[in-house]
Design a protein around this motif. Structure first.
Motif, PDB file in Angstrom:
ATOM      1  N   UNK A  83      10.651   3.767   5.982  1.00  0.00           N
ATOM      2  CA  UNK A  83       9.984   5.056   6.021  1.00  0.00           C
ATOM      3  C   UNK A  83       8.692   5.119   5.217  1.00  0.00           C
ATOM      4  N   UNK A  84       8.238   3.967   4.719  1.00  0.00           N
ATOM      5  CA  UNK A  84       7.025   3.927   3.902  1.00  0.00           C
ATOM      6  C   UNK A  84       6.007   2.990   4.548  1.00  0.00           C
ATOM      7  N   UNK A  85       5.028   3.566   5.194  1.00  0.00           N
ATOM      8  CA  UNK A  85       4.021   2.800   5.923  1.00  0.00           C
ATOM      9  C   UNK A  85       3.158   1.957   4.987  1.00  0.00           C
ATOM     10  N   UNK A  86       3.119   0.665   5.242  1.00  0.00           N
ATOM     11  CA  UNK A  86       2.243  -0.226   4.502  1.00  0.00           C
ATOM     12  C   UNK A  86       2.805  -0.759   3.195  1.00  0.00           C
ATOM     13  N   UNK A  87       3.916  -0.241   2.748  1.00  0.00           N
ATOM     14  CA  UNK A  87       4.546  -0.740   1.522  1.00  0.00           C
ATOM     15  C   UNK A  87       5.364  -1.974   1.883  1.00  0.00           C
ATOM     16  N   UNK A 101       1.706  -1.764  -2.520  1.00  0.00           N
ATOM     17  CA  UNK A 101       0.782  -1.407  -1.443  1.00  0.00           C
ATOM     18  C   UNK A 101      -0.645  -1.462  -1.986  1.00  0.00           C
ATOM     19  N   UNK A 102      -1.545  -1.940  -1.151  1.00  0.00           N
ATOM     20  CA  UNK A 102      -2.968  -1.967  -1.464  1.00  0.00           C
ATOM     21  C   UNK A 102      -3.639  -0.835  -0.704  1.00  0.00           C
ATOM     22  N   UNK A 103      -4.310   0.042  -1.428  1.00  0.00           N
ATOM     23  CA  UNK A 103      -5.039   1.165  -0.841  1.00  0.00           C
ATOM     24  C   UNK A 103      -6.525   0.837  -0.892  1.00  0.00           C
ATOM     25  N   UNK A 104      -7.230   1.108   0.187  1.00  0.00           N
ATOM     26  CA  UNK A 104      -8.672   0.861   0.250  1.00  0.00           C
ATOM     27  C   UNK A 104      -9.388   2.172   0.566  1.00  0.00           C
ATOM     28  N   UNK A 105     -10.462   2.429  -0.170  1.00  0.00           N
ATOM     29  CA  UNK A 105     -11.219   3.671  -0.044  1.00  0.00           C
ATOM     30  C   UNK A 105     -12.675   3.381   0.278  1.00  0.00           C
ATOM     31  N   UNK A 106     -13.426   4.428   0.512  1.00  0.00           N
ATOM     32  CA  UNK A 106     -14.841   4.278   0.880  1.00  0.00           C
ATOM     33  C   UNK A 106     -15.666   3.700  -0.266  1.00  0.00           C
ATOM     34  N   UNK A 107     -15.319   4.079  -1.492  1.00  0.00           N
ATOM     35  CA  UNK A 107     -16.099   3.617  -2.640  1.00  0.00           C
ATOM     36  C   UNK A 107     -15.267   3.769  -3.916  1.00  0.00           C
ATOM     37  N   UNK A 137      -0.584  -0.894 -11.837  1.00  0.00           N
ATOM     38  CA  UNK A 137      -1.666  -0.833 -10.867  1.00  0.00           C
ATOM     39  C   UNK A 137      -2.928  -1.462 -11.385  1.00  0.00           C
ATOM     40  N   UNK A 138      -3.821  -1.736 -10.444  1.00  0.00           N
ATOM     41  CA  UNK A 138      -5.142  -2.235 -10.805  1.00  0.00           C
ATOM     42  C   UNK A 138      -6.149  -1.655  -9.820  1.00  0.00           C
ATOM     43  N   UNK A 139      -7.391  -1.618 -10.273  1.00  0.00           N
ATOM     44  CA  UNK A 139      -8.471  -1.078  -9.461  1.00  0.00           C
ATOM     45  C   UNK A 139      -9.655  -2.036  -9.519  1.00  0.00           C
ATOM     46  N   UNK A 140     -10.145  -2.414  -8.363  1.00  0.00           N
ATOM     47  CA  UNK A 140     -11.380  -3.181  -8.248  1.00  0.00           C
ATOM     48  C   UNK A 140     -12.225  -2.473  -7.199  1.00  0.00           C
ATOM     49  N   UNK A 141     -13.322  -1.912  -7.646  1.00  0.00           N
ATOM     50  CA  UNK A 141     -14.253  -1.151  -6.841  1.00  0.00           C
ATOM     51  C   UNK A 141     -13.535  -0.124  -5.963  1.00  0.00           C
ATOM     52  N   UNK A 142     -13.364  -0.396  -4.664  1.00  0.00           N
ATOM     53  CA  UNK A 142     -12.792   0.603  -3.757  1.00  0.00           C
ATOM     54  C   UNK A 142     -11.316   0.346  -3.437  1.00  0.00           C
ATOM     55  N   UNK A 143     -10.683  -0.561  -4.177  1.00  0.00           N
ATOM     56  CA  UNK A 143      -9.291  -0.913  -3.903  1.00  0.00           C
ATOM     57  C   UNK A 143      -8.386  -0.545  -5.088  1.00  0.00           C
ATOM     58  N   UNK A 144      -7.218  -0.015  -4.753  1.00  0.00           N
ATOM     59  CA  UNK A 144      -6.201   0.280  -5.762  1.00  0.00           C
ATOM     60  C   UNK A 144      -4.920  -0.409  -5.311  1.00  0.00           C
ATOM     61  N   UNK A 145      -4.425  -1.304  -6.140  1.00  0.00           N
ATOM     62  CA  UNK A 145      -3.209  -2.064  -5.864  1.00  0.00           C
ATOM     63  C   UNK A 145      -2.093  -1.462  -6.717  1.00  0.00           C
TER      64      UNK A 145
END
Length: 95
Positions: A17-21, A32-38, A62-70
């Motif tokens: 029931x969890x998309x992408x996880x 899950x890795x989330x990707x954003x516009x910026x 978690x970690x953040x590199x530019x537009x990605x949040x893991x």
């Protein structure tokens, strides 16, 4: 109050029931890795997740590199995946 680790079958069913996880750490975590516009959009997302985490007293790894949040969720008190992780993942998805 003790937090119980989910059984393998319960974890597998819940993950449907969890998309992408996906499972991480041999099934003891979900990720899950989330990707954003910026960067700004990624940072805003992290702020919203932080508020949810504080309220639930359950904090992601978690970690953040530019537009990605893991994000990795696991429950250290249960030595693996628990219902707390699934609730947190659903709350994150609701954002």
């Amino acid at each position: 109050m003790a937090v119980e680790k989910l059984t393998q079958s319960a974890a597998e069913e819940a993950l449907k029931g969890l998309d992408g996880w996906e499972f991480d750490r041999d099934g003891d975590a979900i990720r899950k890795l989330f990707t954003f516009a910026d960067f700004s959009e990624a940072w805003g997302f992290m702020n919203r997740v932080a508020l949810i985490a504080e309220k639930a007293d359950h904090h992601p790894e978690w970690s953040n590199v530019y537009n990605r949040v893991d994000i990795t969720l696991t429950t250290h008190d249960a030595d693996g995946l628990s219902e707390r992780d699934l609730r947190m993942a659903h709350a994150i998805e609701a954002l």
